[in-house]
Every structure is written in C-alpha cells, then in structure tokens.
Design a protein around this motif. Structure first.
Motif, PDB file in Angstrom:
ATOM      1  N   VAL A  75       0.920  -0.889  -0.106  1.00  0.00           N
ATOM      2  CA  VAL A  75       0.393  -0.279  -0.194  1.00  0.00           C
ATOM      3  C   VAL A  75       0.771   1.761  -0.062  1.00  0.00           C
ATOM      4  N   LEU A  76       1.717   0.836   0.808  1.00  0.00           N
ATOM      5  CA  LEU A  76       2.722   2.349   0.599  1.00  0.00           C
ATOM      6  C   LEU A  76       3.156   2.683  -0.552  1.00  0.00           C
ATOM      7  N   LEU A  77       4.294   1.684  -1.276  1.00  0.00           N
ATOM      8  CA  LEU A  77       5.029   1.943  -2.060  1.00  0.00           C
ATOM      9  C   LEU A  77       3.769   2.070  -3.402  1.00  0.00           C
ATOM     10  N   GLY A  78       2.674   1.647  -3.545  1.00  0.00           N
ATOM     11  CA  GLY A  78       1.380   2.221  -4.091  1.00  0.00           C
ATOM     12  C   GLY A  78       1.105   3.193  -4.125  1.00  0.00           C
ATOM     13  N   MET A  79       1.191   3.864  -2.504  1.00  0.00           N
ATOM     14  CA  MET A  79       0.398   5.353  -2.468  1.00  0.00           C
ATOM     15  C   MET A  79       1.744   6.129  -3.599  1.00  0.00           C
ATOM     16  N   LEU A  80       3.580   5.967  -3.489  1.00  0.00           N
ATOM     17  CA  LEU A  80       4.486   6.143  -3.294  1.00  0.00           C
ATOM     18  C   LEU A  80       3.937   6.309  -5.030  1.00  0.00           C
ATOM     19  N   VAL A  81       3.964   5.335  -5.765  1.00  0.00           N
ATOM     20  CA  VAL A  81       3.443   5.401  -7.398  1.00  0.00           C
ATOM     21  C   VAL A  81       2.504   5.872  -7.788  1.00  0.00           C
ATOM     22  N   GLY A  82       1.575   6.319  -6.708  1.00  0.00           N
ATOM     23  CA  GLY A  82       0.470   7.442  -7.415  1.00  0.00           C
ATOM     24  C   GLY A  82       0.773   8.489  -7.551  1.00  0.00           C
ATOM     25  N   CYS A  83       1.332   8.731  -6.239  1.00  0.00           N
ATOM     26  CA  CYS A  83       1.829  10.394  -5.789  1.00  0.00           C
ATOM     27  C   CYS A  83       2.857  10.605  -6.473  1.00  0.00           C
ATOM     28  N   ALA A  84       3.668  10.066  -7.065  1.00  0.00           N
ATOM     29  CA  ALA A  84       4.481  10.218  -8.298  1.00  0.00           C
ATOM     30  C   ALA A  84       3.976  10.816  -9.548  1.00  0.00           C
ATOM     31  N   HIS A  85       3.046   9.442 -10.021  1.00  0.00           N
ATOM     32  CA  HIS A  85       2.754  10.200 -11.371  1.00  0.00           C
ATOM     33  C   HIS A  85       1.888  10.820 -10.968  1.00  0.00           C
ATOM     34  N   LEU A  86       0.628  11.109 -10.141  1.00  0.00           N
ATOM     35  CA  LEU A  86      -0.174  11.973 -10.386  1.00  0.00           C
ATOM     36  C   LEU A  86       0.040  13.584  -9.647  1.00  0.00           C
ATOM     37  N   ARG A  87       0.649  13.957  -8.330  1.00  0.00           N
ATOM     38  CA  ARG A  87       0.976  14.803  -8.124  1.00  0.00           C
ATOM     39  C   ARG A  87       2.300  15.290  -9.077  1.00  0.00           C
ATOM     40  N   PHE A  88       3.199  14.623  -9.453  1.00  0.00           N
ATOM     41  CA  PHE A  88       4.286  15.452  -9.761  1.00  0.00           C
ATOM     42  C   PHE A  88       4.342  15.055 -11.210  1.00  0.00           C
ATOM     43  N   ARG A  89       3.346  14.768 -11.634  1.00  0.00           N
ATOM     44  CA  ARG A  89       3.719  13.871 -12.763  1.00  0.00           C
ATOM     45  C   ARG A  89       4.551  13.467 -13.379  1.00  0.00           C
ATOM     46  N   ALA A  90       5.161  12.594 -12.826  1.00  0.00           N
ATOM     47  CA  ALA A  90       6.237  11.707 -13.209  1.00  0.00           C
ATOM     48  C   ALA A  90       5.818  10.424 -14.487  1.00  0.00           C
ATOM     49  N   HIS A  91       6.290  10.735 -15.397  1.00  0.00           N
ATOM     50  CA  HIS A  91       5.743   9.074 -16.010  1.00  0.00           C
ATOM     51  C   HIS A  91       5.321   7.261 -15.654  1.00  0.00           C
ATOM     52  N   ILE A  92       4.456   7.277 -15.223  1.00  0.00           N
ATOM     53  CA  ILE A  92       4.302   5.995 -14.412  1.00  0.00           C
ATOM     54  C   ILE A  92       5.140   5.034 -14.698  1.00  0.00           C
ATOM     55  N   LEU A  93       6.287   4.869 -16.382  1.00  0.00           N
ATOM     56  CA  LEU A  93       7.291   3.851 -16.586  1.00  0.00           C
ATOM     57  C   LEU A  93       8.487   4.120 -15.910  1.00  0.00           C
ATOM     58  N   VAL A  94       8.800   5.333 -16.293  1.00  0.00           N
ATOM     59  CA  VAL A  94       9.676   5.232 -14.967  1.00  0.00           C
ATOM     60  C   VAL A  94       9.952   4.878 -14.168  1.00  0.00           C
ATOM     61  N   ALA A 201      -6.906   3.451  -7.320  1.00  0.00           N
ATOM     62  CA  ALA A 201      -6.317   2.219  -7.703  1.00  0.00           C
ATOM     63  C   ALA A 201      -5.268   1.606  -7.978  1.00  0.00           C
ATOM     64  N   ILE A 202      -4.085   2.643  -8.144  1.00  0.00           N
ATOM     65  CA  ILE A 202      -2.544   2.222  -7.612  1.00  0.00           C
ATOM     66  C   ILE A 202      -2.584   2.275  -6.362  1.00  0.00           C
ATOM     67  N   THR A 203      -3.751   2.385  -5.215  1.00  0.00           N
ATOM     68  CA  THR A 203      -3.212   2.397  -4.285  1.00  0.00           C
ATOM     69  C   THR A 203      -3.233   0.040  -3.737  1.00  0.00           C
ATOM     70  N   LEU A 204      -4.539   0.116  -4.750  1.00  0.00           N
ATOM     71  CA  LEU A 204      -5.562  -1.214  -4.382  1.00  0.00           C
ATOM     72  C   LEU A 204      -4.334  -2.253  -4.775  1.00  0.00           C
ATOM     73  N   SER A 205      -4.251  -1.776  -5.911  1.00  0.00           N
ATOM     74  CA  SER A 205      -3.036  -2.297  -7.373  1.00  0.00           C
ATOM     75  C   SER A 205      -1.874  -2.975  -6.495  1.00  0.00           C
ATOM     76  N   GLY A 206      -1.026  -2.079  -4.959  1.00  0.00           N
ATOM     77  CA  GLY A 206       0.424  -1.884  -4.755  1.00  0.00           C
ATOM     78  C   GLY A 206       0.029  -3.202  -3.402  1.00  0.00           C
ATOM     79  N   LEU A 207      -1.284  -2.959  -2.698  1.00  0.00           N
ATOM     80  CA  LEU A 207      -1.650  -3.950  -1.806  1.00  0.00           C
ATOM     81  C   LEU A 207      -1.634  -5.347  -1.938  1.00  0.00           C
ATOM     82  N   PHE A 208      -2.328  -5.546  -4.087  1.00  0.00           N
ATOM     83  CA  PHE A 208      -2.312  -6.938  -3.739  1.00  0.00           C
ATOM     84  C   PHE A 208      -1.640  -7.610  -4.340  1.00  0.00           C
ATOM     85  N   ALA A 209      -0.306  -6.977  -4.840  1.00  0.00           N
ATOM     86  CA  ALA A 209       1.587  -6.523  -5.326  1.00  0.00           C
ATOM     87  C   ALA A 209       2.172  -7.011  -3.590  1.00  0.00           C
TER      88      ALA A 209
END
Length: 318
Positions: A75-94, A201-209
C-alpha cells in the motif's frame, strides 16, 4: 520418460500453486489498468512484500502479521507510485522501473546489513501460511492430490478474482473506475474525480502486489531469495493484457504461466537442460503478449470499420 509422467493429475495441484503469485499480481495489474494506468512497479512491490512479509512473520511468530506487513508495504509503495505519477506528473513507466530497481538493491542491502547473508535468507523455524488439509480425502490419492494441502491464499485468490469481476461490472464503484479508463472526458463530465479514482486504483494495485510477494516467501517457498519474483510481475502484466483488463480472462493468462512453470519444473527433474526450462516462462510471456496484441489490433480494426460503415449510412440517409 513418459508424457504421462509429466501430464498427470498431480500437475493440477502444482499448476494452481505456481499460478497463485502470478494471479495475485495479475489482480493488481487489472485494477490499475481499469483506471488507465499501467503499474510497471508490480515486480518491485512484490519483492518488497516478499521480504517484509517473511521477516515480519518470523519476528512476530504470526503468519497473519507477515501477510499484513507485506500488504502494508504494498500500500505504501502504491501510494508512492500514485503520488509521483499523479501529483508530480512523473511518467508511470519511469516510476515503475525505479521501484523495481530500488527493490532489487534495497532487499539485497537489507540481507547483507541486517542478517549478514547474501543470495538467500533461510530463518530457523520460519512462519508459513497454513494449508487446508481434509483428513477424509486421504484414502483416495486422486482426490487428496486435487483437493488437499492448498495454502489458504490459493483458493482465496480465485474467489478474489470473481469478487473483483462482480465489483467492476456489477457495482456503481466499478462503473466509475472503468469510466475513468474508458473515457476520461465523459467521466469528468459526469462529475467523477479522475485523479482520486486513479490514486485509489494504484494503491489497491500495490496492496495486491504486496500480498503476492508475501505469499511467494511465506506460502510458496518459506524462504527469501534475492530477485525471487523472477519476472512474475511482468508476467502478470502480460496476463492482464491477454485478458484485456477483464479479471476472469486475465486469470486464464495467469494459469498459462503457472502451467508452464510447473511443466518446466517436471521437465528439469527428468534431465532436461536447466537453460531450456528457465526459458519457458519468458517464451510463454512473449507468446501471450503476441496473442493479446493481435487480438487487440483485430478488435480495433473491427471498431474502426464499424464506425466507418455507420458514418457512411448517416451520410446516405435523407
């Protein structure tokens, strides 16, 4: 070696066991895909979940704590990915590849600094996820093989897939999530918060991963090995594409990978070269992706042709 020695009824149990970590990761990929986000960090989140779950379960002497710890780090990593992608507009693949590389380096570093080992961590009396055993089936070897000694998460993962399908296609929340991925403009017009739905969605994705990783170290192997995910996160993305984002169809893709993994293990026990056996899952990944891309292209061409015909009829109409 006979073909019946490889393709026996015991292969069913082995396939379901090998499928479970890929299936749980596939669920993570499907959830993020429904919001039009490809979470490439599933591989790294699984690895973090495997390490955290194994270590937390051992020190707490509880498999429940270990599984919850794996999910929590997911969950924490999912939130990190979501924040980087949605808040700071980093490319999701990167961002995703960054998480994968961080997981490889960080877990190796933790093994060396905390436990003083490298390669593999085998703790004394490790805590494992319990299995289901029905004593009444022991007298029948076929039924015992097919129905006995499944880890709790193995049948549960199938139920989660069915539940996810019901949520996505039979509830209002699922409709809102799918609308974000299908047509962002229409979703915004309907008053749906795009970024919030994608973040969830990204947070839940992290949870199941993270859950997939915890199962890998606590239910599948009862140990932690460097890079033990071995590309399962990428296989999950391939299975998701194979199913077109539908959890039921994606489960079929995950089971193909589980089958090839089980068949490969049996072939190696009969003397087949290890290089050939290790190649099978990745070759299967290429084949599954090829089938998925060809199918998607055919559907796209059919939709364009249908739209062209409809536009033609509209022009001809008086």
């Amino acid at each position: 070696m006979k073909l019946s020695d490889v393709l026996s009824y015991t292969l069913i149990h082995a396939t379901l066991r090998s499928t479970t970590p890929i299936l749980l990761a596939t669920i993570a990929a499907v959830i993020s895909k429904q919001a039009s986000v490809i979470n490439m960090g599933i591989e790294g989140i699984m690895l973090f979940g495997a390490y955290t779950g194994y270590v937390a379960g051992y020190f707490s002497c509880s498999w429940v704590v270990g599984v919850l710890a794996g999910m929590a780090v997911g969950v924490l990593l999912g939130m990190l990915v979501g924040c980087a992608h949605l808040r700071f507009r980093a490319h999701i693949l990167v961002v995703g590849f960054g998480v994968n590389m961080l997981a490889l380096g960080m877990t190796r570093f933790m093994l060396q600094q905390v436990f003083g080992v490298s390669g593999a961590l085998v703790l004394p009396d490790p805590v494992s996820i319990p299995s289901i055993h029905i004593t009444a089936l022991e007298s029948n070897p076929v039924l015992s093989s097919l129905l006995n000694d499944y880890c709790i998460l193995e049948p549960l993962s199938v139920l989660v897939v069915v539940g996810l399908w019901l949520v996505l296609y039979k509830t209002a929340a699922g409709l809102r999530l799918r609308s974000v991925g299908l047509n962002e403009t229409s979703a915004m017009t309907a008053g749906i918060n795009i970024e919030r739905n994608r973040f969830v969605a990204i947070t839940l994705s992290g949870l199941f991963a993270g859950l997939a990783g915890a199962y890998l170290s606590m239910g599948y192997s009862n140990m932690f090995v460097e890079n033990m995910t071995s590309g399962r996160g990428y296989m999950a993305l391939a299975a998701m594409n194979f199913g077109g984002g539908n959890p039921l169809f994606a489960m079929g893709g995950a089971m193909i990978f589980g089958l090839m993994d089980s068949v490969g293990a049996r072939l190696q026990s009969f003397g087949f070269p290890s290089q050939f056996v290790l190649m099978l899952p990745y070759l299967t990944t290429v084949l599954v992706l090829t089938i998925a891309m060809v199918s998607a292209r055919r559907k796209e061409k059919a939709m364009i042709l249908k739209q062209y015909r409809d536009d033609g009829r509209a022009v001809e109409a008086p």
